[in-house]
Design a protein around this motif. Structure first.
Motif, PDB file in Angstrom:
ATOM      1  N   MET A 165     -16.229  58.938   7.755  1.00  0.00           N
ATOM      2  CA  MET A 165     -15.102  58.011   7.802  1.00  0.00           C
ATOM      3  C   MET A 165     -15.635  56.589   7.874  1.00  0.00           C
ATOM      4  SD  MET A 165     -12.552  60.050  10.400  1.00  0.00           S
ATOM      5  CE  MET A 165     -13.580  59.735  11.820  1.00  0.00           C
ATOM      6  N   ASN A 166     -15.357  55.806   6.858  1.00  0.00           N
ATOM      7  CA  ASN A 166     -15.785  54.413   6.785  1.00  0.00           C
ATOM      8  C   ASN A 166     -14.572  53.495   6.789  1.00  0.00           C
ATOM      9  OD1 ASN A 166     -18.482  55.325   6.521  1.00  0.00           O
ATOM     10  ND2 ASN A 166     -18.309  55.383   4.282  1.00  0.00           N
ATOM     11  N   SER A 167     -14.829  52.224   7.048  1.00  0.00           N
ATOM     12  CA  SER A 167     -13.754  51.216   7.039  1.00  0.00           C
ATOM     13  C   SER A 167     -12.559  51.685   7.853  1.00  0.00           C
ATOM     14  CB  SER A 167     -13.327  50.920   5.600  1.00  0.00           C
ATOM     15  OG  SER A 167     -14.419  50.467   4.825  1.00  0.00           O
ATOM     16  N   LEU A 168     -12.834  52.133   9.046  1.00  0.00           N
ATOM     17  CA  LEU A 168     -11.779  52.706   9.884  1.00  0.00           C
ATOM     18  C   LEU A 168     -10.749  51.651  10.281  1.00  0.00           C
ATOM     19  CD1 LEU A 168     -13.963  55.143  11.942  1.00  0.00           C
ATOM     20  CD2 LEU A 168     -11.913  55.793  10.689  1.00  0.00           C
ATOM     21  N   LYS A 169      -9.509  52.100  10.392  1.00  0.00           N
ATOM     22  CA  LYS A 169      -8.395  51.244  10.758  1.00  0.00           C
ATOM     23  C   LYS A 169      -7.742  51.776  12.037  1.00  0.00           C
ATOM     24  CE  LYS A 169      -7.342  50.650   5.834  1.00  0.00           C
ATOM     25  NZ  LYS A 169      -6.287  50.800   4.786  1.00  0.00           N
ATOM     26  N   PRO A 170      -7.054  50.933  12.775  1.00  0.00           N
ATOM     27  CA  PRO A 170      -6.364  51.423  13.982  1.00  0.00           C
ATOM     28  C   PRO A 170      -5.410  52.582  13.683  1.00  0.00           C
ATOM     29  CG  PRO A 170      -6.465  49.046  14.021  1.00  0.00           C
ATOM     30  CD  PRO A 170      -7.005  49.459  12.685  1.00  0.00           C
ATOM     31  N   GLU A 171      -4.818  52.585  12.513  1.00  0.00           N
ATOM     32  CA  GLU A 171      -3.884  53.667  12.168  1.00  0.00           C
ATOM     33  C   GLU A 171      -4.588  54.997  11.891  1.00  0.00           C
ATOM     34  OE1 GLU A 171      -4.056  50.612  10.792  1.00  0.00           O
ATOM     35  OE2 GLU A 171      -3.612  50.680   8.633  1.00  0.00           O
ATOM     36  N   ASP A 172      -5.913  55.003  11.881  1.00  0.00           N
ATOM     37  CA  ASP A 172      -6.656  56.253  11.765  1.00  0.00           C
ATOM     38  C   ASP A 172      -6.810  56.945  13.121  1.00  0.00           C
ATOM     39  OD1 ASP A 172      -8.805  54.608   9.415  1.00  0.00           O
ATOM     40  OD2 ASP A 172      -7.200  56.038   8.964  1.00  0.00           O
ATOM     41  N   THR A 173      -6.389  56.283  14.180  1.00  0.00           N
ATOM     42  CA  THR A 173      -6.478  56.861  15.508  1.00  0.00           C
ATOM     43  C   THR A 173      -5.666  58.141  15.601  1.00  0.00           C
ATOM     44  OG1 THR A 173      -6.880  54.739  16.591  1.00  0.00           O
ATOM     45  CG2 THR A 173      -5.959  56.487  17.953  1.00  0.00           C
ATOM     46  N   ALA A 174      -6.327  59.227  16.018  1.00  0.00           N
ATOM     47  CA  ALA A 174      -5.671  60.541  16.075  1.00  0.00           C
ATOM     48  C   ALA A 174      -6.671  61.564  16.595  1.00  0.00           C
ATOM     49  CB  ALA A 174      -5.175  60.972  14.701  1.00  0.00           C
ATOM     50  N   VAL A 175      -6.163  62.742  16.883  1.00  0.00           N
ATOM     51  CA  VAL A 175      -7.033  63.894  17.086  1.00  0.00           C
ATOM     52  C   VAL A 175      -7.258  64.521  15.716  1.00  0.00           C
ATOM     53  CG1 VAL A 175      -7.320  66.140  18.183  1.00  0.00           C
ATOM     54  CG2 VAL A 175      -6.170  64.277  19.409  1.00  0.00           C
TER      55      VAL A 175
END
Length: 127
Positions: A83-93
């Motif tokens: 996972m690259n260029s992570l965004k806050p909306e990628d926050t999850a289990v």
């Protein structure tokens, strides 16, 4: 029976990278379609990516296309999600899952078709 154990989650700043792993036990890993899903608080579990038994077919959710890469190493019975260029909306289990049926692009996006699931690993992206 397939048992799946995810690892590699954690806290990262926006724009950063993480690599998730999913270690599988059982003799059928190399023949299974494998998928990654994620679930944020209060949200339904959503499809992230899936890969066929030999890696020849891959499907990504639009939200992660171009940023995430799914791969597998059948010799090591392990599934990966870079996972690259992570965004806050990628926050999850994040969960890995196994499906004994052949890979079909539409089918692999449905959580209900997967027969085995891991316990999940938390990914938190701070802004």
């Amino acid at each position: 029976q397939v048992q799946l154990v995810e690892s590699g989650g954690g806290l990262v700043q926006a724009g950063g990278s993480l690599r998730l792993s999913c270690a599988a036990s059982g003799r059928t890993f190399s023949t299974n379609t494998m998928g990654w899903f994620r679930q944020a608080p209060g949200e339904e579990r959503e499809f992230v990516a899936a890969i066929s038994w030999n890696g020849g077919s891959i499907n990504y959710a639009d939200a992660v296309k171009g940023r995430f890469t799914i791969s597998r190493d059948n010799a090591k019975n392990t599934l990966y999600l870079q996972m690259n260029s992570l965004k806050p909306e990628d926050t999850a289990v994040y969960y890995c899952a196994a499906d004994s049926a052949p890979f079909l692009y539409a089918r692999v996006t449905y959580a209900s078709v997967y027969e085995h699931w891991g316990q999940g690993t938390q990914v938190t992206v701070s802004s």
